[in-house]
Motif scaffolding. Structure first.
Motif, PDB file in Angstrom:
ATOM      1  N   HIS A  65       0.726  -1.091  -0.032  1.00 39.36           N
ATOM      2  CA  HIS A  65       0.171   0.032   0.113  1.00 39.36           C
ATOM      3  C   HIS A  65       0.853   1.199  -0.199  1.00 39.36           C
ATOM      4  CE1 HIS A  65      -3.983  -1.743   1.851  1.00 39.36           C
ATOM      5  NE2 HIS A  65      -3.833  -2.773   0.886  1.00 39.36           N
ATOM      6  N   LEU A  66       2.215   1.102   1.067  1.00 38.36           N
ATOM      7  CA  LEU A  66       2.602   2.165   0.578  1.00 38.36           C
ATOM      8  C   LEU A  66       3.159   2.658  -0.406  1.00 38.36           C
ATOM      9  CD1 LEU A  66       3.772   4.717   2.146  1.00 38.36           C
ATOM     10  CD2 LEU A  66       5.818   3.120   3.019  1.00 38.36           C
ATOM     11  N   ALA A  67       3.809   1.366  -1.126  1.00 40.58           N
ATOM     12  CA  ALA A  67       4.597   1.832  -2.628  1.00 40.58           C
ATOM     13  C   ALA A  67       3.792   2.041  -2.822  1.00 40.58           C
ATOM     14  CB  ALA A  67       5.182   0.081  -3.057  1.00 40.58           C
ATOM     15  N   ASN A  68       2.472   2.027  -3.672  1.00 38.90           N
ATOM     16  CA  ASN A  68       0.888   2.519  -3.957  1.00 38.90           C
ATOM     17  C   ASN A  68       1.056   4.774  -4.160  1.00 38.90           C
ATOM     18  OD1 ASN A  68       0.864   0.312  -5.654  1.00 38.90           O
ATOM     19  ND2 ASN A  68      -1.318  -0.805  -4.915  1.00 38.90           N
ATOM     20  N   ALA A  69       0.598   4.226  -3.076  1.00 39.50           N
ATOM     21  CA  ALA A  69       1.242   5.826  -2.422  1.00 39.50           C
ATOM     22  C   ALA A  69       2.430   6.061  -2.294  1.00 39.50           C
ATOM     23  CB  ALA A  69       0.886   5.465  -0.811  1.00 39.50           C
ATOM     24  N   GLY A  70       3.348   6.299  -3.132  1.00 42.94           N
ATOM     25  CA  GLY A  70       4.929   6.612  -3.536  1.00 42.94           C
ATOM     26  C   GLY A  70       3.618   6.698  -4.935  1.00 42.94           C
ATOM     27  N   LYS A  71       3.566   6.084  -5.895  1.00 44.14           N
ATOM     28  CA  LYS A  71       3.214   5.889  -7.015  1.00 44.14           C
ATOM     29  C   LYS A  71       2.620   7.321  -7.375  1.00 44.14           C
ATOM     30  CE  LYS A  71       4.325   0.766  -8.285  1.00 44.14           C
ATOM     31  NZ  LYS A  71       3.274  -0.659  -8.473  1.00 44.14           N
ATOM     32  N   LEU A  72       2.062   7.489  -7.238  1.00 42.88           N
ATOM     33  CA  LEU A  72       1.001   8.662  -7.023  1.00 42.88           C
ATOM     34  C   LEU A  72       1.018   9.393  -6.331  1.00 42.88           C
ATOM     35  CD1 LEU A  72      -3.108   6.008  -6.199  1.00 42.88           C
ATOM     36  CD2 LEU A  72      -1.796   6.960  -8.748  1.00 42.88           C
ATOM     37  N   GLY A  73       2.225  10.094  -5.091  1.00 48.23           N
ATOM     38  CA  GLY A  73       2.671  11.210  -4.351  1.00 48.23           C
ATOM     39  C   GLY A  73       1.463  11.117  -3.701  1.00 48.23           C
ATOM     40  N   GLN A  74       1.711  10.298  -3.152  1.00 48.20           N
ATOM     41  CA  GLN A  74       0.912  10.623  -1.605  1.00 48.20           C
ATOM     42  C   GLN A  74       0.892  10.170  -1.017  1.00 48.20           C
ATOM     43  OE1 GLN A  74      -3.070   8.481  -2.937  1.00 48.20           O
ATOM     44  NE2 GLN A  74      -4.265   9.616  -4.597  1.00 48.20           N
ATOM     45  N   ARG A  75       0.204  10.873   0.406  1.00 44.28           N
ATOM     46  CA  ARG A  75       0.362   9.653   1.809  1.00 44.28           C
ATOM     47  C   ARG A  75       0.352   9.199   1.964  1.00 44.28           C
ATOM     48  NH1 ARG A  75       0.773  15.783   5.280  1.00 44.28           N
ATOM     49  NH2 ARG A  75       3.035  15.808   5.724  1.00 44.28           N
ATOM     50  N   LEU A  76       0.601   8.554   2.569  1.00 40.83           N
ATOM     51  CA  LEU A  76      -0.470   6.942   3.085  1.00 40.83           C
ATOM     52  C   LEU A  76      -1.158   6.627   4.206  1.00 40.83           C
ATOM     53  CD1 LEU A  76      -1.278   4.041   1.678  1.00 40.83           C
ATOM     54  CD2 LEU A  76       0.263   3.012   3.771  1.00 40.83           C
ATOM     55  N   GLN A  77      -2.495   7.225   4.164  1.00 40.51           N
ATOM     56  CA  GLN A  77      -3.447   7.435   5.736  1.00 40.51           C
ATOM     57  C   GLN A  77      -3.373   5.923   6.683  1.00 40.51           C
ATOM     58  OE1 GLN A  77      -7.098   9.275   4.806  1.00 40.51           O
ATOM     59  NE2 GLN A  77      -6.274  11.057   4.422  1.00 40.51           N
ATOM     60  N   VAL A  78      -3.425   6.578   7.674  1.00 42.62           N
ATOM     61  CA  VAL A  78      -3.063   4.785   8.699  1.00 42.62           C
ATOM     62  C   VAL A  78      -3.878   4.924   9.660  1.00 42.62           C
ATOM     63  CG1 VAL A  78      -1.307   3.516   9.709  1.00 42.62           C
ATOM     64  CG2 VAL A  78      -0.848   4.810   7.527  1.00 42.62           C
ATOM     65  N   ALA A  79      -4.526   4.438  10.516  1.00 41.72           N
ATOM     66  CA  ALA A  79      -5.031   4.044  11.653  1.00 41.72           C
ATOM     67  C   ALA A  79      -4.114   3.080  12.432  1.00 41.72           C
ATOM     68  CB  ALA A  79      -6.001   4.187  11.502  1.00 41.72           C
ATOM     69  N   VAL A  80      -4.272   3.298  13.513  1.00 46.72           N
ATOM     70  CA  VAL A  80      -3.723   1.987  14.276  1.00 46.72           C
ATOM     71  C   VAL A  80      -4.613   1.477  15.481  1.00 46.72           C
ATOM     72  CG1 VAL A  80      -1.823   0.822  15.843  1.00 46.72           C
ATOM     73  CG2 VAL A  80      -1.355   2.564  13.998  1.00 46.72           C
ATOM     74  N   ALA A  81      -5.550   1.059  15.606  1.00 51.58           N
ATOM     75  CA  ALA A  81      -6.713   0.078  16.103  1.00 51.58           C
ATOM     76  C   ALA A  81      -5.306  -0.715  17.590  1.00 51.58           C
ATOM     77  CB  ALA A  81      -7.277  -0.410  16.122  1.00 51.58           C
ATOM     78  N   LEU A  82      -5.833   0.316  19.091  1.00 53.72           N
ATOM     79  CA  LEU A  82      -5.185  -0.800  20.356  1.00 53.72           C
ATOM     80  C   LEU A  82      -6.714  -1.514  20.864  1.00 53.72           C
ATOM     81  CD1 LEU A  82      -2.695   1.910  21.008  1.00 53.72           C
ATOM     82  CD2 LEU A  82      -2.366   0.076  19.922  1.00 53.72           C
ATOM     83  N   GLY A  83      -6.908  -2.404  21.242  1.00 53.13           N
ATOM     84  CA  GLY A  83      -7.861  -2.942  21.826  1.00 53.13           C
ATOM     85  C   GLY A  83      -9.204  -3.443  20.746  1.00 53.13           C
ATOM     86  N   GLY A  84     -10.470  -3.242  21.300  1.00 53.89           N
ATOM     87  CA  GLY A  84     -11.532  -3.816  20.410  1.00 53.89           C
ATOM     88  C   GLY A  84     -12.161  -4.623  20.444  1.00 53.89           C
ATOM     89  N   ASP A  85     -12.428  -5.592  20.033  1.00 50.46           N
ATOM     90  CA  ASP A  85     -14.008  -7.100  19.715  1.00 50.46           C
ATOM     91  C   ASP A  85     -11.354  -8.255  19.729  1.00 50.46           C
ATOM     92  OD1 ASP A  85     -14.166  -9.467  18.877  1.00 50.46           O
ATOM     93  OD2 ASP A  85     -15.335  -9.207  17.653  1.00 50.46           O
ATOM     94  N   PRO A  86     -12.012  -9.350  21.165  1.00 49.51           N
ATOM     95  CA  PRO A  86     -11.256  -9.905  20.833  1.00 49.51           C
ATOM     96  C   PRO A  86     -10.411 -10.601  19.147  1.00 49.51           C
ATOM     97  CG  PRO A  86     -12.425 -10.479  22.248  1.00 49.51           C
ATOM     98  CD  PRO A  86     -12.642  -9.065  21.940  1.00 49.51           C
ATOM     99  N   ALA A  87     -11.766 -10.392  19.193  1.00 48.72           N
ATOM    100  CA  ALA A  87     -11.776 -11.241  17.835  1.00 48.72           C
ATOM    101  C   ALA A  87     -11.267 -10.876  16.156  1.00 48.72           C
ATOM    102  CB  ALA A  87     -13.251 -12.298  17.192  1.00 48.72           C
ATOM    103  N   LEU A  88     -11.059  -9.114  16.303  1.00 50.40           N
ATOM    104  CA  LEU A  88     -10.737  -8.838  15.695  1.00 50.40           C
ATOM    105  C   LEU A  88      -9.225  -8.219  15.570  1.00 50.40           C
ATOM    106  CD1 LEU A  88     -11.384  -6.809  13.348  1.00 50.40           C
ATOM    107  CD2 LEU A  88     -11.401  -4.989  15.131  1.00 50.40           C
TER     108      LEU A  88
END
Length: 632
Positions: free
Chosen positions: A196-219
Motif C-alpha cells: 500500500h505504501l509503494a502504491n501511495a508513492g506511485k501516486l505521489g501521496q501520503r498513505l493514511q494509517v490508523a492504528v487500533a488498540l483493543g476492541g473485539d478480541p476476535a478482531l
C-alpha cells in the motif's frame, strides 16, 4: 459468544478467575515483561496492571495466553471447533433444489454477517487529542527486552487502504516509539502494508494509517491471521464471521479510514513515502532472538482518540512458548480445511512453538503412492505464507502431529538420512537470521512415512533405519557415551531414540563441520540418527530449547548434511570468516537485575506460584499441554 469490546472479555476472564489485577506500581521498562513472561510460560492467568509508572492508563497483557482463552476469545468451546466451523462453511452447496438451498440458509447468514457495519458515534472517539495534544508517552507502551531500541507498541491493529485498488488491510506490525508523535512502522517486504505504501508513492501521496488498540478480541486475532487474497475478505470480515455479527466501525477524525468503533485507543496519522526510512530496532522478536537494527518507514501521529477510561492492551514476544503460540495455533485450525481442500490427503498439521511458526511444520498424510510425502510438502510450500516454512516433516496418518516427541521418534524410525531428506530453496521470513541471503534460503523436507518398495533404494542399513514394527521398544536407554577428545564440547546428551545433542563453544570458522564429522564416526555415535550441534547457551537437557536453537540457527542447505549415515544439524552461530556477511543476533535474555527485582517484589504483586522461572526442561509448551490433556 461475541464480545463487543476488550473490556467485556476482561470482565469475563476475571469472573472465571482467569485474570488477576496487580494493584502495586510496576515499571513498563522490563519489569512487566518479566512478570508476564513467567505467567504465560506457566499457563497462568491474564494480568491487568492498574498502576503503570508514568501513565494513568492501566495495561492488560496475556489475554490470549492459553488455548482456552484463545478459544473463548473466538466464541468457541475449543480451537478444534474452528476447523469444524470453517469446514462446515466450505460445504455450502446449491444442489437439491429449493430444499437444498433452504438447508444452507444458516450458512449463508454466516456469510452475510461478514462486512463491517458503519456507525456514526463510537466509544473510541469519546476523547480526541490532535496536534500538540498528542503524546505517546502518556500511554504505558512497554520496553520489553534489555537490548530493545526503545519502547514498542506490540499489539497494534494497523489499518491501511490501497490508494489504487481500494483494498483494505489490517495487520499487526510492531511500532517503535521514536518521539511523542512518531513511531516506526515495521512493514516487511512481503506485507500488504508495504505494498500500500509503494502504491501511495506511485501516486505521489501520503498513505493514511490508523492504528487500533483493543476492541473485539476476535478482531485482534484476525489482524494476525495471514488471509488469502480473496475479494471481499479482509480482517473485519473474518472477525465478523468468527463473532457471528458484523464488526462496528466508525470513520476516523483525521483519516479517511474505518476504525473499530469499540477499540480502546486509536492512533491516526500517515506515512510519507518520500521520506527517508529511519533506523528501527533492535527488538527482541518472536523468534526468541533480537532482530537487528534496520531501516523502516516512519509513522506520524496526527490524532489519538480513546474511550474516557481506556485500557492499553499489550503482548510480549520472545523465547517460546509465549502468547503468540496460541494465535498461531488458531491459525493452524482456521486454515486446515483450506489446506485439505487443496491437498485432500492431509490429515492434520502443526506448527510447534519451538519452530516459532515458520521454522517447523509437521504434517500427517494418508499415503497412497511412492513420493507422496514430497508431493504434499512441495504443495504446502506453495500455499500463502507457508512458503516461509524452513523444515517440513511428513508422517503417516496414525502419528499425532501435536505430539512433538512422537513425531521426532517417527523421524528416527522411518527417515534414512540422505535417502529420505531433501534440500531445496525458497523465500524465507525476513526475520530469519541464518538464511544464506536476506529473505531467501534453504529448506529441508523429511519423509518420515513408512516406505514403499520403490522408495527404499540401495544402502539401507539397520543403523540408519529403525525397526518401525517394533514401535516404542525399538529404542532403549543407553549409558553416556565416551567422547573423543573433541574441540569445544561443553555439554552433551543422547536420547533413547537416536538424537545426540552437543553444546559447543565455537571459536573458529569451520569448527561445527569438523566437529560433526569427527563425532559421526566415533564409537560414541553408535545408534545415533541425528547429531545436533548447539551454541553454548543451549540446555541439552531441554529438547524444546535444543530444537528452538537449531531451527533458528540453520540454513538447511548449508548447515544440514549426512556423514557416515548420521544427519548432522549445525546449529552453532555462523561467523563472518565462514562467508556469513550479516551480524549474528543474540538470544533474548532478561537483565539479571530485573529478574532479581521481580523475585524480591513477587509477594507484592498478589500473583500465584513461585517467583523464579521454570527449571531447565520443565517448560510446558502448547503441544505438550495438548498431548497431556488428550491423554487424560
Amino acid at each position: 459468544m461475541a464480545f463487543p469490546d476488550l473490556r467485556s472479555f476482561i470482565q469475563l476472564l476475571e469472573s472465571r478467575g482467569d485474570l488477576l489485577r496487580v494493584a502495586v506500581p510496576v515499571d513498563r521498562h522490563l519489569e512487566i515483561t518479566e512478570i508476564a513472561d513467567r505467567m504465560v510460560k506457566r499457563g497462568g492467568p491474564a494480568l491487568l496492571f492498574e498502576q503503570v509508572k508514568g501513565s494513568a492508563v492501566p495495561l492488560a497483557i496475556g489475554l490470549l495466553g492459553t488455548r482456552e482463552r484463545m478459544a473463548l476469545a473466538l466464541g468457541l468451546p475449543d480451537l478444534e471447533a474452528l476447523s469444524t466451523r470453517v469446514r462446515d462453511l466450505m460445504n455450502i452447496t446449491m444442489d437439491g433444489g429449493v430444499g437444498g438451498l433452504l438447508s444452507t440458509l444458516p450458512k449463508l447468514r454466516d456469510v452475510a454477517s461478514l462486512p463491517a457495519r458503519r456507525v456514526k458515534r463510537a466509544p473510541v472517539q469519546d476523547v480526541i487529542w490532535r496536534g500538540d495534544e498528542v503524546d505517546l508517552g502518556t500511554l504505558p507502551i512497554l520496553h520489553c527486552w534489555p537490548l530493545d531500541g526503545g519502547p514498542f507498541v506490540t499489539l497494534p491493529l494497523v489499518i491501511t487502504k490501497d490508494p489504487i485498488t481500494g483494498e483494505r488491510n489490517m495487520g499487526m506490525y510492531r511500532m517503535q516509539v521514536m518521539g511523542p508523535r512518531e513511531t516506526g512502522m515495521h512493514w516487511q517486504r512481503h506485507k500488504t502494508g508495504a505494498r500500500h505504501l509503494a502504491n501511495a508513492g506511485k501516486l505521489g501521496q501520503r498513505l493514511q494509517v490508523a492504528v487500533a488498540l483493543g476492541g473485539d478480541p476476535a478482531l485482534i486475532y484476525a489482524a494476525s491471521a495471514p488471509l488469502p487474497p480473496i475479494p471481499g475478505l479482509d480482517e473485519f470480515a473474518l472477525a465478523g464471521y468468527l463473532r457471528g455479527q458484523r464488526s462496528p466501525v466508525v470513520r476516523g477524525v483525521t483519516v479517511d479510514l474505518d476504525v473499530p468503533a469499540n477499540a480502546e485507543i486509536v492512533l491516526e496519522g500517515y506515512v510519507d513515502p518520500t521520506e527517508a526510512w529511519q533506523p528501527e530496532g533492535p527488538f527482541g522478536d518472536h523468534t526468541g532472538f533480537y532482530t537487528l537494527e534496520d531501516l523502516y518507514p516512519r509513522f506520524h501521529v496526527t490524532a489519538i482518540t480513546m474511550r474516557r477510561d481506556p485500557v492499553y492492551p499489550a503482548t510480549i514476544v520472545g523465547r517460546p512458548p509465549v502468547e503468540d503460540a496460541y494465535l498461531i495455533e488458531a491459525t493452524e485450525r482456521l486454515f486446515l480445511p483450506a489446506a485439505q481442500l487443496i491437498l485432500p490427503e492431509i490429515v492434520d498439521y502443526s506448527m510447534p512453538p519451538a519452530g516459532v511458526a515458520h521454522n517447523l511444520v509437521f504434517v500427517s498424510i494418508r499415503k497412497q503412492f511412492p513420493g507422496h510425502a514430497y508431493k504434499v510438502a512441495h504443495g504446502l510450500l506453495g500455499l500463502g505464507q507457508m512458503m516461509f516454512a524452513k523444515v517440513i516433516v511428513v508422517v503417516d496418518e496414525d502419528i499425532p502431529v501435536h505430539d512433538f516427541d512422537r513425531v521426532w521418534r517417527a523421524v528416527a524410525q522411518q527417515a534414512v538420512p540422505g535417502r529420505d531428506t531433501l534440500s531445496t530453496r525458497g523465500p524465507m521470513d525476513v526475520l530469519d537470521h541464518s538464511s544464506r541471503a536476506w529473505s531467501y534460503g534453504g529448506k529441508l523436507i523429511i519423509d518420515a512415512t513408512i516406505k514403499r518398495p520403490e522408495e527404499l533404494g540401495e544402502g539401507l542399513t539397520s543403523r540408519a533405519q529403525g525397526d518401525a514394527s517394533a514401535g516404542e521398544a525399538a529404542f532403549t536407554p543407553r549409558p553416556s557415551p565416551i567422547l573423543p577428545d573433541a574441540e569445544g564440547i561443553l555439554a552433551q546428551r543422547q536420547t533413547p531414540d537416536g538424537y545426540w545433542f552437543v553444546a559447543v563453544n565455537k571459536t573458529r570458522a569451520g569448527q561445527g563441520r569438523a566437529l560433526g564429522a569427527e563425532l559421526a564416526v566415533s564409537p560414541a555415535a553408535r545408534g545415533v540418527r541425528h547429531l545436533l550441534l548447539l551454541d553454548e547457551l543451549t540446555d541439552v537437557r531441554d529438547p524444546q530449547d535444543v530444537w528452538w536453537t537449531v531451527l533458528n540457527n540453520i540454513d538447511p542447505e548449508r548447515d544440514v548434511w549426512v556423514s557416515d549415515g548420521v544427519l548432522i544439524w549445525d546449529g552453532t552461530r555462523k561467523l563472518r570468516e565462514e562467508g556469513f556477511t550479516r551480524d549474528w543476533p543474540q538470544k533474548i535474555v532478561m537483565d539479571p537485575a530485573v529478574v532479581a527485582r521481580v523475585d524480591a517484589r513477587w509477594h507484592l504483586y498478589g500473583l500465584p506460584g513461585l517467583p523464579e522461572g521454570p527449571e531447565p526442561g520443565a517448560t510446558t509448551t502448547p503441544d505438550q499441554e495438548r498431548t497431556r490433556t488428550s491423554a487424560g
